[in-house]
Scaffold this active site. Structure first.
Site, PDB file in Angstrom:
ATOM      1  N   GLY A  78     -94.123 -27.780  26.854  1.00  0.00           N
ATOM      2  CA  GLY A  78     -93.816 -26.626  26.015  1.00  0.00           C
ATOM      3  C   GLY A  78     -94.668 -26.605  24.758  1.00  0.00           C
ATOM      4  O   GLY A  78     -95.196 -25.558  24.365  1.00  0.00           O
ATOM      5  N   TYR A  79     -94.819 -27.743  24.133  1.00  0.00           N
ATOM      6  CA  TYR A  79     -95.634 -27.850  22.917  1.00  0.00           C
ATOM      7  C   TYR A  79     -97.087 -27.520  23.222  1.00  0.00           C
ATOM      8  O   TYR A  79     -97.727 -26.747  22.496  1.00  0.00           O
ATOM      9  CB  TYR A  79     -95.515 -29.264  22.350  1.00  0.00           C
ATOM     10  CG  TYR A  79     -96.261 -29.477  21.056  1.00  0.00           C
ATOM     11  CD1 TYR A  79     -95.689 -29.110  19.835  1.00  0.00           C
ATOM     12  CD2 TYR A  79     -97.532 -30.052  21.039  1.00  0.00           C
ATOM     13  CE1 TYR A  79     -96.368 -29.309  18.644  1.00  0.00           C
ATOM     14  CE2 TYR A  79     -98.213 -30.247  19.854  1.00  0.00           C
ATOM     15  CZ  TYR A  79     -97.630 -29.876  18.657  1.00  0.00           C
ATOM     16  OH  TYR A  79     -98.305 -30.080  17.469  1.00  0.00           O
ATOM     17  N   ALA A  80     -97.622 -28.078  24.311  1.00  0.00           N
ATOM     18  CA  ALA A  80     -99.018 -27.809  24.685  1.00  0.00           C
ATOM     19  C   ALA A  80     -99.226 -26.327  24.973  1.00  0.00           C
ATOM     20  O   ALA A  80    -100.227 -25.731  24.552  1.00  0.00           O
ATOM     21  CB  ALA A  80     -99.408 -28.657  25.889  1.00  0.00           C
ATOM     22  N   SER A 139     -97.486 -23.815  23.814  1.00  0.00           N
ATOM     23  CA  SER A 139     -97.357 -23.023  22.583  1.00  0.00           C
ATOM     24  C   SER A 139     -98.598 -23.143  21.716  1.00  0.00           C
ATOM     25  O   SER A 139     -99.071 -22.151  21.149  1.00  0.00           O
ATOM     26  CB  SER A 139     -96.117 -23.459  21.797  1.00  0.00           C
ATOM     27  OG  SER A 139     -96.264 -24.769  21.257  1.00  0.00           O
ATOM     28  N   LYS A 140     -99.145 -24.337  21.612  1.00  0.00           N
ATOM     29  CA  LYS A 140    -100.311 -24.534  20.748  1.00  0.00           C
ATOM     30  C   LYS A 140    -101.592 -23.997  21.393  1.00  0.00           C
ATOM     31  O   LYS A 140    -102.496 -23.531  20.693  1.00  0.00           O
ATOM     32  CB  LYS A 140    -100.458 -26.010  20.390  1.00  0.00           C
ATOM     33  CG  LYS A 140     -99.331 -26.550  19.514  1.00  0.00           C
ATOM     34  CD  LYS A 140     -99.252 -25.843  18.169  1.00  0.00           C
ATOM     35  CE  LYS A 140     -98.213 -26.466  17.259  1.00  0.00           C
ATOM     36  NZ  LYS A 140     -98.184 -25.860  15.909  1.00  0.00           N
TER      37      LYS A 140
END
Length: 253
Positions: A157-159, A161-162
């Site tokens: 999810g973080y990857a 989003s970024k």
């Protein structure tokens, strides 16, 4: 040095209560800007960031908002517009990370991370960007990540989003550069903050990460004062759609 002078400017910094956001808020104040801070946990008065900003002789205004909640976010924007109709600089820094392998990564993790890391920054950029376009002046800076370029491990999810955030920087710059609004990003490397505590506490991961950083150290929040001042100032007048890596040389390896 007038190129880097931010006197007379007002900057909104999200996620300013600690870490990189706190350091950037203080750095912008040291360069002359008044600061508006917003965070889910920011004290209304008496916070460490407020104390540091006011010691520079600049003004500090504090707001609370939950970036994962649309209602809270839009209520904040309404309050912001009423109290501070002119925002010259937007630092879209608030973010979160939730770790679990992709095959076990639940919807709740995905939704929480995307809402804070991508949805809220877009909404703030759109709403404040409208006014910047009318004035034909403004600076918007997104806190991206090395995972704007790489995939990472156990943080899908973080990857996502970024990675999306880096494309958003370019998309907004393409539309707004000709109207006097600079949109850029800063991609931190491995920095000693709450987000990397799990990595720093893992001897094997920490050793492998440190071994790849040419600067041979974890970054510190204060390493982001200079880059933030640069991108928020007239020194970066012709810089649009760029992701500035502040990573101790990681991406050069």
């Amino acid at each position: 040095m007038n190129l880097f002078n931010l006197q007379g400017k007002t900057a909104l910094v999200t996620g300013c209560n600690k870490g990189i956001g706190k350091a950037m808020a203080i750095g912008l104040a040291e360069a002359g800007a008044d600061i508006i801070g917003v965070s889910a946990s920011l004290e209304r008065s008496g916070s460490e960031v407020e104390s540091a900003v006011t010691k520079t002789g600049r003004k500090f205004s504090a707001f609370q908002a939950d970036m994962s909640d649309r209602g809270s976010l839009y209520a904040f924007i309404e309050q912001l517009n009423a109290a501070h109709p002119v925002i010259d600089i937007l630092i879209n820094n608030a973010g979160t990370i939730m770790r679990k392998p992709a095959a076990e990564h639940p919807d709740e993790y995905w939704d929480q991370v995307l809402s804070i890391n991508l949805d809220a920054p877009f909404i703030l950029a759109r709403e404040l960007g409208k006014k910047m376009l009318e004035r034909k002046s403004g600076k918007i800076i997104f806190t991206c990540s090395l995972l704007s370029f790489q995939g990472g491990i156990n943080v899908p999810g973080y990857a996502a989003s970024k990675g999306a955030l880096s494309s958003l920087v370019k998309a907004l710059a393409n539309e707004w550069a000709g109207s006097g609004v600079n949109v850029n990003g800063i991609a931190p490397g491995y920095i000693a903050t709450d987000n990397t505590e799990a990595l720093r506490n893992d001897p094997e991961r920490s050793k492998s990460i440190l071994g790849r950083i040419p600067a041979n150290r974890w970054g510190e929040p204060d390493d982001f004062k200079g880059p933030a001042i640069f991108l928020a100032s007239e020194a970066a007048a012709y810089v649009h759609g760029t992701i500035l890596t502040v990573d101790g040389g990681w991406m050069g390896r």
